[in-house]
Design a protein around this motif. Structure first.
Motif, PDB file in Angstrom:
ATOM      1  N   CYS A   8       8.395   5.657 -38.487  1.00  0.00           N
ATOM      2  CA  CYS A   8       7.867   4.346 -38.879  1.00  0.00           C
ATOM      3  C   CYS A   8       7.434   4.379 -40.337  1.00  0.00           C
ATOM      4  N   ASN A   9       7.834   3.346 -41.071  1.00  0.00           N
ATOM      5  CA  ASN A   9       7.383   3.202 -42.445  1.00  0.00           C
ATOM      6  C   ASN A   9       6.230   2.221 -42.462  1.00  0.00           C
ATOM      7  N   THR A  10       5.122   2.646 -43.041  1.00  0.00           N
ATOM      8  CA  THR A  10       3.922   1.812 -43.067  1.00  0.00           C
ATOM      9  C   THR A  10       3.797   1.044 -44.376  1.00  0.00           C
ATOM     10  N   GLY A  11       4.878   0.935 -45.109  1.00  0.00           N
ATOM     11  CA  GLY A  11       4.876   0.222 -46.382  1.00  0.00           C
ATOM     12  C   GLY A  11       5.046   1.149 -47.556  1.00  0.00           C
ATOM     13  N   ASP A  12       4.334   2.257 -47.537  1.00  0.00           N
ATOM     14  CA  ASP A  12       4.438   3.225 -48.622  1.00  0.00           C
ATOM     15  C   ASP A  12       4.415   4.662 -48.105  1.00  0.00           C
ATOM     16  N   HIS A  13       4.592   4.816 -46.804  1.00  0.00           N
ATOM     17  CA  HIS A  13       4.422   6.141 -46.202  1.00  0.00           C
ATOM     18  C   HIS A  13       5.156   6.181 -44.863  1.00  0.00           C
ATOM     19  N   TRP A  14       5.771   7.330 -44.568  1.00  0.00           N
ATOM     20  CA  TRP A  14       6.442   7.534 -43.283  1.00  0.00           C
ATOM     21  C   TRP A  14       5.547   8.324 -42.339  1.00  0.00           C
ATOM     22  N   VAL A  15       5.493   7.897 -41.090  1.00  0.00           N
ATOM     23  CA  VAL A  15       4.805   8.612 -40.018  1.00  0.00           C
ATOM     24  C   VAL A  15       5.770   8.715 -38.843  1.00  0.00           C
ATOM     25  N   LEU A  16       5.471   9.589 -37.917  1.00  0.00           N
ATOM     26  CA  LEU A  16       6.284   9.729 -36.714  1.00  0.00           C
ATOM     27  C   LEU A  16       5.491   9.234 -35.519  1.00  0.00           C
ATOM     28  N   CYS A  17       6.096   8.357 -34.751  1.00  0.00           N
ATOM     29  CA  CYS A  17       5.490   7.890 -33.505  1.00  0.00           C
ATOM     30  C   CYS A  17       6.272   8.485 -32.342  1.00  0.00           C
ATOM     31  N   VAL A  26       1.426   5.841 -27.361  1.00  0.00           N
ATOM     32  CA  VAL A  26       2.096   6.334 -28.561  1.00  0.00           C
ATOM     33  C   VAL A  26       1.198   7.368 -29.229  1.00  0.00           C
ATOM     34  N   ASN A  27       1.784   8.509 -29.565  1.00  0.00           N
ATOM     35  CA  ASN A  27       1.089   9.496 -30.392  1.00  0.00           C
ATOM     36  C   ASN A  27       1.613   9.354 -31.814  1.00  0.00           C
ATOM     37  N   LEU A  28       0.702   9.318 -32.773  1.00  0.00           N
ATOM     38  CA  LEU A  28       1.073   9.146 -34.172  1.00  0.00           C
ATOM     39  C   LEU A  28       0.838  10.440 -34.931  1.00  0.00           C
ATOM     40  N   TYR A  29       1.896  10.906 -35.597  1.00  0.00           N
ATOM     41  CA  TYR A  29       1.840  12.128 -36.393  1.00  0.00           C
ATOM     42  C   TYR A  29       1.861  11.721 -37.863  1.00  0.00           C
ATOM     43  N   ASP A  30       0.790  12.020 -38.581  1.00  0.00           N
ATOM     44  CA  ASP A  30       0.635  11.606 -39.970  1.00  0.00           C
ATOM     45  C   ASP A  30       0.407  12.829 -40.854  1.00  0.00           C
ATOM     46  N   SER A  31       1.247  12.994 -41.861  1.00  0.00           N
ATOM     47  CA  SER A  31       1.151  14.164 -42.741  1.00  0.00           C
ATOM     48  C   SER A  31       0.262  13.938 -43.957  1.00  0.00           C
ATOM     49  N   GLN A  87       0.864  17.258 -46.107  1.00  0.00           N
ATOM     50  CA  GLN A  87       1.453  17.257 -47.440  1.00  0.00           C
ATOM     51  C   GLN A  87       0.345  17.193 -48.485  1.00  0.00           C
ATOM     52  N   ASP A  88       0.632  17.706 -49.670  1.00  0.00           N
ATOM     53  CA  ASP A  88      -0.359  17.606 -50.741  1.00  0.00           C
ATOM     54  C   ASP A  88       0.232  16.890 -51.955  1.00  0.00           C
ATOM     55  N   ASP A  89       1.283  16.101 -51.709  1.00  0.00           N
ATOM     56  CA  ASP A  89       1.860  15.282 -52.760  1.00  0.00           C
ATOM     57  C   ASP A  89       2.047  13.866 -52.221  1.00  0.00           C
ATOM     58  N   GLY A  90       2.636  12.998 -52.991  1.00  0.00           N
ATOM     59  CA  GLY A  90       2.798  11.613 -52.565  1.00  0.00           C
ATOM     60  C   GLY A  90       4.208  11.252 -52.151  1.00  0.00           C
ATOM     61  N   TYR A  91       5.065  12.257 -51.910  1.00  0.00           N
ATOM     62  CA  TYR A  91       6.464  11.925 -51.649  1.00  0.00           C
ATOM     63  C   TYR A  91       7.165  12.814 -50.617  1.00  0.00           C
ATOM     64  N   SER A  92       6.469  13.638 -49.901  1.00  0.00           N
ATOM     65  CA  SER A  92       7.106  14.531 -48.928  1.00  0.00           C
ATOM     66  C   SER A  92       6.998  14.045 -47.487  1.00  0.00           C
ATOM     67  N   CYS A  93       6.464  12.850 -47.276  1.00  0.00           N
ATOM     68  CA  CYS A  93       6.218  12.378 -45.912  1.00  0.00           C
ATOM     69  C   CYS A  93       7.494  12.334 -45.068  1.00  0.00           C
ATOM     70  N   GLY A  94       8.621  11.948 -45.664  1.00  0.00           N
ATOM     71  CA  GLY A  94       9.869  11.881 -44.903  1.00  0.00           C
ATOM     72  C   GLY A  94      10.303  13.241 -44.389  1.00  0.00           C
ATOM     73  N   ALA A  95      10.173  14.257 -45.225  1.00  0.00           N
ATOM     74  CA  ALA A  95      10.523  15.615 -44.802  1.00  0.00           C
ATOM     75  C   ALA A  95       9.584  16.100 -43.699  1.00  0.00           C
ATOM     76  N   PHE A  96       8.303  15.763 -43.811  1.00  0.00           N
ATOM     77  CA  PHE A  96       7.356  16.135 -42.761  1.00  0.00           C
ATOM     78  C   PHE A  96       7.708  15.445 -41.449  1.00  0.00           C
ATOM     79  N   VAL A  97       8.059  14.164 -41.499  1.00  0.00           N
ATOM     80  CA  VAL A  97       8.431  13.427 -40.286  1.00  0.00           C
ATOM     81  C   VAL A  97       9.640  14.089 -39.630  1.00  0.00           C
ATOM     82  N   CYS A  98      10.641  14.456 -40.435  1.00  0.00           N
ATOM     83  CA  CYS A  98      11.833  15.112 -39.876  1.00  0.00           C
ATOM     84  C   CYS A  98      11.480  16.447 -39.228  1.00  0.00           C
ATOM     85  N   LYS A  99      10.611  17.211 -39.875  1.00  0.00           N
ATOM     86  CA  LYS A  99      10.222  18.515 -39.323  1.00  0.00           C
ATOM     87  C   LYS A  99       9.390  18.348 -38.057  1.00  0.00           C
TER      88      LYS A  99
END
Length: 140
Positions: A8-17, A26-31, A87-99
């Motif tokens: 799920c994209n929350t506008g500026d960030h990807w999370v996994l539901c 629903v469990n929400l995984y947020d990096s 994550q400790d940056d502003g752009y790795s959320c997609g990779a975290f969601v995939c992992k």
């Protein structure tokens, strides 16, 4: 099938539901959590929670499963951020969601995720994903 994974994209960030269809939760995984280790992304997914029962009903899921349809929105909760690699940056959320999705699909217990990867591993994870797409992309 116990659950369905929904990036799920929350506008500026990807999370996994992780959607548990039978239980209506629903469990929400947020990096990317705040400085206090808290995630407030639940406020960003109310549409998903409200639409799921209707979508499942119209898709025939409840009839197929011989169960009464959910009439109220699904409930959601955050997976405790202190046990999730962050994550400790502003752009790795997609990779975290995939992992996260990969670890769930392989049945890896959540309690061991922190020992398996972190921000430092994201470049390697991205390379592995690119390799998989390159090698297996023609099969799609």
């Amino acid at each position: 099938m116990e659950s369905v994974l929904v990036p799920c994209n929350t506008g500026d960030h990807w999370v996994l539901c992780e959607v548990f269809l039978k239980e209506g939760k629903v469990n929400l995984y947020d990096s990317l959590c705040d400085r206090n280790g808290k995630s407030d992304r639940l406020k960003d997914i109310p549409g998903l929670l409200y639409l799921l029962p209707s979508i499942l009903k119209h898709a025939g899921y409840y009839a197929h499963m011989k169960m009464p349809p959910h009439t109220s929105p699904f409930t959601a909760e955050n997976i405790e951020p202190t046990i999730l690699p962050q994550q400790d940056d502003g752009y790795s959320c997609g990779a975290f969601v995939c992992k996260y999705a990969e670890l769930i699909l392989f049945g890896i217990p959540l309690s061991s995720w922190m020992d398996m990867f972190g921000q430092k591993d994201i470049p390697t994870i991205r390379q592995a994903m690119a390799f998989e797409i390159f090698v297996n992309g023609e099969l799609c």
